[in-house]
Each structure stands twice: as structure tokens, then as C-alpha cells.
Design an enzyme around this catalytic site. Structure first.
Site, PDB file in Angstrom:
ATOM      1  N   ASP A 134       0.859  -1.181   0.000  1.00 55.55           N
ATOM      2  CA  ASP A 134       0.000   0.000   0.000  1.00 55.55           C
ATOM      3  C   ASP A 134       0.900   1.237   0.000  1.00 55.55           C
ATOM      4  O   ASP A 134       2.079   1.154   0.365  1.00 55.55           O
ATOM      5  CB  ASP A 134      -0.890  -0.030   1.245  1.00 55.55           C
ATOM      6  CG  ASP A 134      -1.692   1.249   1.413  1.00 55.55           C
ATOM      7  OD1 ASP A 134      -2.332   1.665   0.445  1.00 55.55           O
ATOM      8  OD2 ASP A 134      -1.651   1.823   2.518  1.00 55.55           O
ATOM      9  N   LYS A 135       0.375   2.369  -0.398  1.00 54.51           N
ATOM     10  CA  LYS A 135       1.188   3.593  -0.439  1.00 54.51           C
ATOM     11  C   LYS A 135       1.148   4.339   0.886  1.00 54.51           C
ATOM     12  O   LYS A 135       2.146   4.445   1.584  1.00 54.51           O
ATOM     13  CB  LYS A 135       0.713   4.523  -1.574  1.00 54.51           C
ATOM     14  CG  LYS A 135       1.541   5.808  -1.682  1.00 54.51           C
ATOM     15  CD  LYS A 135       1.032   6.712  -2.782  1.00 54.51           C
ATOM     16  CE  LYS A 135      -0.293   7.381  -2.425  1.00 54.51           C
ATOM     17  NZ  LYS A 135      -0.131   8.375  -1.313  1.00 54.51           N
TER      18      LYS A 135
END
Length: 735
Positions: free
Chosen positions: A424-425
Site C-alpha cells: 500500500d502507499k
């Protein structure tokens, strides 16, 4: 005790675990009986009041509360058995093995008396502590599915029964097996120690299993218990399950959106981090869709319910997490696989030993029984029982000291096999917290002056962007002052007076509406928005004064950690709910080539599943509620310790510091642990490979040698000591 009435304020659905005892509810219609409502298809969903299951939509059925949840009861039972068994096994081990290290103990207690004490200590452990294992042993025989419990049942049972016969009837054994006092060696300590070790493994496994339901419980807790419905007669608070599609609902500032809906009236900013993972609220206005479980930061809204119950996005996320956790089959333990071959082989050797010695006739028939029993005893899985749990326990301790928390042994075992890491960012690659990254003042305006006035005004705002601006000003040591006439304009910005000057912080649209001059065009604003940054404009006394850029900074260690993983041959994929432009900008800075952006939580899980279908062994690293389905779907879920409880409950590994370097360290530890376990199993099986033929009496025809019980006990203890010593080397693994 909570009273339940027709007004219906219900507690949220939850799982029963050992961490939280169920709260009870009294239903007047049932004459004061304590009731809970559960789904017939999903018993993990429990609600204090009638309603429908958020996973499948079925009506919940009332059930009288009469006992603890099964998982909770089993954990308590196994913990109690382990505690008692450990207290009895420790002195038993010292009593039976202590003289090997301190010879003076040999004469301290007469051998006959020592054996009776060993019997008294071991009997509760075997007859009570090991009872669940004997039940599983019987089941494995009945189903012909030989496993570790088959070996444990044989080892513990034969060791204990043989020792009782040796204690009560030593005269039935050949003289070669009796010592100078006429006593025969016993194996009470082996039976007790094996039982205690297996109980420890069961306690650890049950604790890990009981935590898996916490993810669904936390997700269910995101939805509010009630909603404010608008009717012809006014407004009323109703239980969430009574909200129907088409109902008009009012959402006040600071409240959670109860169901998926469409805005009819009002403008506001919504915190959608549970859905997208992004910390910066999203502006919403009429005709925009809003999602149940998201937070209304500011502004009052009137919405029309579009999807309710099991049809909401939150309910679908709950369902996906629950199904992913149920569908994950536990990895077949190596010891079980070996036991499937080893157990019948040992039994066949024991039968063959008895048959061959019986064929000799005469006194040899006594040796037939003795040697057959000796084969089963020498194959007792003491070292085998230690091989895996001792290494896993040491590895978990080593991992914890390095900020890596493993939920279960499976995570330790499988992390080394990962060839694809999906990340995920926000909060994983980045800090997950907006920060001020740039200030561009208009001509003739001092940068610090514009920032100081904007930050002074933002002190009255609860918006995350406002907090980032204030923090940026404080970092520059600017002196902030109080503002007057503060006004939040939903979805657009804020305005007020600071030091007698009119100050506005917000969008270009807001400054245009208020008649400010010099507002920059889109091309100029793009400078502030470059790289996924959010641009806010500052207006002072009717004129544009500055552009403030806020962004989520990349963690300092991210690029280095990803480079190390790529060197190990791990494929890295960024998976985010953020915009394509922002995701690509961040990926370019840290060298990620594969980016999948603008995806919903369910779509994240679909991407992980697609990679698995391609034959990839996938780990998913994330920190948000929106990552939970993907974390549960992946072969190994890795949560940031700085993230949400939902993510940590859904994952098998938690990185306490939220640092991706932890994944590199965890993989190193995983590889070392599996190597260590294989070495332990080698030690254990070499012992059995050498001991079983000796116990069968292969040297007796040639040299007249039978395996002495005392020698067998010494060999068994040395085998266990070698396994323990080898496992302790994991404490010095360099990560």
C-alpha cells in the site's frame, strides 16, 4: 446488565474471543432470559438484539447465553492444563535426569522411592493434561489419518504404561533390564515432558486463532449503532438495521456515515481513509456518493440511503475479510507429514521385533514383548516434539526484540517463500500523515508572513491539512496568534481575521467567490500540485498571497528496503486507492515500476488473488482498514504497527515501527528458522534411526547386547538437549 427495549439501542456485532467477554442482554419477552443473536451461517457474528447478518443478510436468531464461546473455553482449558503440567514436569525432570549432571543426586534418594515419586508427579500430567491428545490420537486411528497426535499418543501412552509395569512388576522383565536393586528403568519424565511441550504449542496456536476474529469485530465496529432519519414529523434516531434504501438521513459534523448514500443537501469534507487509505479529507457536495463507515469532518449533510445492510461497501469488506480468513488452510506441518510415514513404520518394526523374538521360543518370548515395547518407547517423539516449537518460540522472541511480531508459526515458516510483495502507499511507503512541503508566495509577499497568518487561522480548524500547515509553521519557529471570527466553509476552506487582517485559506474557487484578486491560473497551481501534493491558496486583505503545498512524505527507509528486496528477487507492486498521478509520482521516487491505483478495498484483494493464480507467493503490506481484505487474502499479511487495529488483526506479521526494513529482517529470520527446524528434525530422526534397531535387539545375536533403559533415557535426553541447544542459536541471528 444492559436492558433491551423496543427503542432498540443495540450493541455492535462482535466476535467472542478470550480478549473480551460477551456482554449480556435481557429480553423482557423471554421472561428475563439472557439472549444474544447470532447468524446461523456465520456464528462468529454475535449481536445483542435482533437484526440481520452484515455478511450474508440472514436474520439473526436468538440464543440463550449459557456458556463461554468455544474458542475462549478451549484456550482457558489448554492454558490450565499447560500450567499444571509444567509445574509437575519441572521437578520430575530434575528428579529423573539431575543425577546425570550432578552424580551426588544418584544416592540422595533410593531408586525405588525415586520411581514412585516420578509416578506421582507424572500421573496427573498424562491422565489429565494429555487427555485431549489421547482423544485426537483415537480419532487419528479411527480415521486412518496418522499425524503428530498419533505419534504423541503412542509415545506418551506406551512410555507411561511401560513405566507402570516396570514399577509394579519388575520381575517380569529379563535380568539384563534390571539394575543391582532389581529395578527397571522408567520413562515417566519422557511422557510428562512431551505432554507439556505439546500443550505449550496448543496454547500458542489457540491464542493466535482467537485473534483472527478481531479484524471482523473491528470492522463491524466502524458502523454507528443508530442513524438520524428525517420524517414528515421531524427527525428521529433509529437503529441502523431499521434504515431502508430511500430514507433521508441527517449527518452532523463529526458523525460517521451510517450507510452508503447520495448527498441531497449540504457540502462537507469526508475522511475516507478507511476506504482509500488517504489521510486528506475529500470534498463532497450534492449528488456525490458517500460510503458508510467514513467520517464527516465538517459541515452538515442530508443524504438519501442508497445501499443498506449487507449491500453496503463496509459489509462487503467485512464479508471478504471473514471469507479470506476462513478459506486460508493451515500449512501442513513438516512433522505431521513425516509422522504419516514414520508412525506406521515404527509400528511395523515393533510388530516385526515381537514376531521374530517370539519365534525363538523359551525365554526369548519375554524379550519379544520387552523389545517391541522398547522400540515404541525409543521412538517416543521427545526431540521431535521439541524440534519445531522450540525453534518457533526462540524465533518469535528474536523477532520481537527487532520489532517484528509474528502472529503464528505459519507466518515464520512461509515468509521466506514470498516472491511478490504488494505494498500500500499511504502509511506503508509514506508516513501516512500530511506535512507542509512547500510555500510559494505571491510577488511582494513574505513567505514566512503568509505562512504565519495562514497557520494562525488554521489553529481553529480540525482539518488534517490545517494541522499540517500549523505543524509546518511551528517547525519554522513562527509565532502564531489567535484569530477572530473563524468560519469554516464546507468543502472549500476557512476564513477569519488575524491581527486585524482578513485571511482566507482554501481553494481557488473560494477565493474567486469572495472576490480576491490575483488568484493564479491552473498552470501556476500545477506547480503546487506536482507529485501528488495538495495545494491550498492563502488570501490576505482581498488579494492572493501564497500557495501552500501539503503532501504525505515518503519514509526515509522505504527506498533502501525496497532495493534490498529486489536484490533478493522479490517483485514489488504498489497497490493504492489514491489517484493514478499521485501513485505514479511516489513510485518514480522509490523505483517501483508496477503500480495499480484508484482501487477499492475489494479490488485490492482481487489483485492479490490474481497474482496468486499466476503462481506467485504473495505478501501484502498495508496499514489501513482498506487493506484488510488484501492482508487476509495474501499468503502472508504484513501490517504496519503505526496503522489501524483492523489491519494488524488481519495480518500475520506486524512491524512495530512501521518500517519496511522489518520485512527484510523478517525474511532473514524466517530462512534461519526453517533451516534450524530442519536441523532439529535431523537430530531427532537420526536418534530414532539409530535407537530403533538397537531397541529391537539387532546386536543381541552378535554381542549379547540389549538396550538398557538407562542408556535409552540418556540418549533421549541428549537428543533433546541437542535440539534445544541448536534452537537457541537463533537468538544470535544477524538481521
Amino acid at each position: 446488565m444492559t436492558q433491551h427495549d423496543d427503542g432498540g439501542r443495540h450493541e455492535p456485532c462482535r466476535h467472542h474471543t478470550h480478549q473480551a467477554s460477551p456482554t449480556t442482554v435481557v429480553d423482557p419477552s423471554a421472561g428475563g432470559t439472557e439472549l444474544e443473536y447470532t447468524c446461523p451461517m456465520h456464528p462468529e457474528v454475535v449481536q445483542l438484539g435482533p437484526g440481520s447478518c452484515p455478511i450474508c443478510g440472514m436474520a439473526l436468531e436468538p440464543k440463550e447465553i449459557t456458556e463461554e464461546a468455544p474458542d475462549d473455553h478451549e484456550l482457558r482449558d489448554m492454558t490450565r492444563r499447560f500450567a499444571v503440567s509444567a509445574l509437575l514436569s519441572l521437578p520430575l525432570l530434575i528428579l529423573s535426569m539431575g543425577h546425570m549432571f550432578v552424580p551426588a543426586l544418584e544416592d540422595a534418594i533410593p531408586s525405588r522411592s525415586r520411581t514412585w515419586i516420578e509416578f506421582a508427579l507424572a500421573s496427573p500430567v498424562v491422565l489429565w493434561g494429555a487427555w485431549p491428545f489421547f482423544v485426537r490420537f483415537a480419532a487419528s486411528i479411527a480415521s486412518r489419518n496418522l499425524n503428530m497426535f498419533t505419534l504423541i499418543g503412542l509415545g506418551v501412552g506406551i512410555s507411561y504404561l511401560y513405566s507402570i509395569v516396570a514399577l509394579l512388576f519388575p520381575q517380569v522383565f529379563p535380568a539384563q533390564l534390571r539394575d543391582a536393586d532389581g529395578a527397571v528403568g522408567v520413562y515417566f519424565e519422557a511422557a510428562a515432558v512431551i505432554t507439556t511441550l505439546v500443550l505449550l504449542g496448543q496454547v500458542l496456536e489457540l491464542r493466535a486463532r482467537s485473534r483472527t476474529g478481531a479484524a471482523v469485530r473491528a470492522l463491524l465496529g466502524l458502523a454507528p449503532k443508530t442513524a438520524r432519519r428525517l420524517t414528515e414529523d421531524g427527525e428521529e434516531d433509529v437503529p441502523l438495521e431499521r434504515v431502508a434504501a430511500g430514507d433521508r438521513l441527517r449527518i452532523r459534523p463529526g458523525e460517521t456515515i451510517p450507510v452508503d448514500a447520495v448527498i441531497l443537501d449540504g457540502e462537507s469534507s469526508l475522511d475516507e481513509s478507511m476506504l482509500t487509505g488517504e489521510p486528506i479529507p475529500v470534498d463532497k457536495r450534492p449528488d456525490d456518493e458517500v460510503i458508510g463507515g467514513t467520517l464527516n469532518v465538517q459541515g452538515s449533510l442530508v443524504v438519501r440511503a442508497a445501499k443498506v445492510g449487507k449491500d453496503t461497501l463496509l459489509a462487503r469488506i467485512v464479508k471478504q475479510v471473514a471469507e479470506a480468513q476462513r478459506s486460508r488452510a493451515p500449512i501442513q506441518k513438516l512433522a505431521d507429514r513425516v509422522s504419516a510415514v514414520f508412525v506406521p513404520a515404527v509400528v511395523l518394526v515393533a510388530v516385526a521385533t515381537a514376531a521374530l523374538w517370539w519365534a525363538f521360543g523359551g525365554d526369548a518370548r519375554v524379550l519379544a514383548v520387552t523389545n517391541a515395547v522398547a522400540v515404541l518407547i525409543i521412538a517416543c517423539p521427545c526431540a521431535l516434539g521439541l524440534a519445531t516449537p522450540i525453534s518457533i518460540t526462540v524465533a518469535m522472541g528474536r523477532g520481537a526484540s527487532a520489532g517484528i511480531l509474528f502472529k503464528d508459526a505459519e507466518a515464520v515458516e512461509t515468509l521466506r517463500d514470498v516472491d511478490t510483495l504488494v505494498v500500500d502507499k499511504t502509511g506503508t511507503l509514506t508516513l501516512g500523515k500530511p506535512s507542509l512541503v512547500g510555500v510559494w508566495p505571491a510577488s511582494g509577499v513574505e513567505e514566512d508572513d503568509a505562512l504565519r497568518l495562514a497557520a494562525s487561522l488554521e489553529r481553529g480548524s480540525e482539518h488534517p491539512i490545517g494541522a499540517a500547515i500549523v505543524s509546518g509553521a511551528v517547525d519554522r519557529s513562527l509565532s502564531l496568534v489567535d484569530s477572530e471570527g473563524f468560519e469554516a466553509i464546507s468543502g472549500k476552506g476557512i476564513r477569519g481575521r488575524v491581527e486585524g487582517r482578513d485571511v482566507v485559506v482554501g481553494t481557488a474557487r473560494l477565493l474567486h467567490e469572495l472576490g480576491f484578486t490575483g488568484v493564479p491560473d491552473d498552470e501556476t497551481l500545477d506547480e503546487g500540485r506536482r507529485g501528488g501534493r495538495t495545494a491550498m491558496l492563502v488570501g490576505i486583505d482581498g488579494a492572493y498571497a501564497a500557495t501552500l503545498a501539503v503532501a504525505d512524505p515518503i519514509k526515509d527507509t522505504t527506498a533502501e528496503a525496497l532495493a534490498a528486496l529486489r536484490e533478493e528477487g522479490v517483485r514489488v507492486v504498489m497497490l493504492t486507492g489514491d489517484s493514478e498521478a499521485t501513485a505514479r509520482a511516489v513510485a518514480a521516487k522509490i523505483g517501483i515500476d508496477e503500480v495499480v491505483a484508484e482501487v477499492l478495498p475489494a479490488e485490492k484483494a482481487d489483485v492479490v488473488a490474481r497474482l496468486q493464480r499466476e503462481g506467485r507467493f504473495v505478501a501484502m503490506a498495508g496499514d489501513g482498514i482498506n487493506d484488510a481484505p488484501a492482508l487476509a487474502t495474501a499468503h502472508v499479511g504484513i501490517a504496519m504497527g503505526t496503522g489501524t487495529d483492523v489491519a494488524m488483526h488481519s495480518a500475520q506479521v506486524t512491524l512495530v515501527k512501521g518500517d519496511l526494513q522489518g520485512i527484510v529482517r523478517a525474511r532473514t529470520l524466517s530462512r534461519a528458522t526453517i533451516t534450524n527446524i530442519r536441523q532439529n528434525l535431523f537430530f531427532a530422526f537420526v536418534y530414532n534411526a539409530l535407537g530403533v534397531p538397537l531397541a529391537a535387539g539387532v546386536l543381541y545375536p552378535l554381542a549379547g547386547v540389549l538396550l538398557s533403559p538407562m542408556v535409552a533415557a540418556l540418549a533421549m535426553s541428549l537428543s533433546s538437549v541437542s535440539v534445544i541447544g541448536n534452537a537457541l542459536r537463533l537468538r544470535r541471528v544477524s538481521m
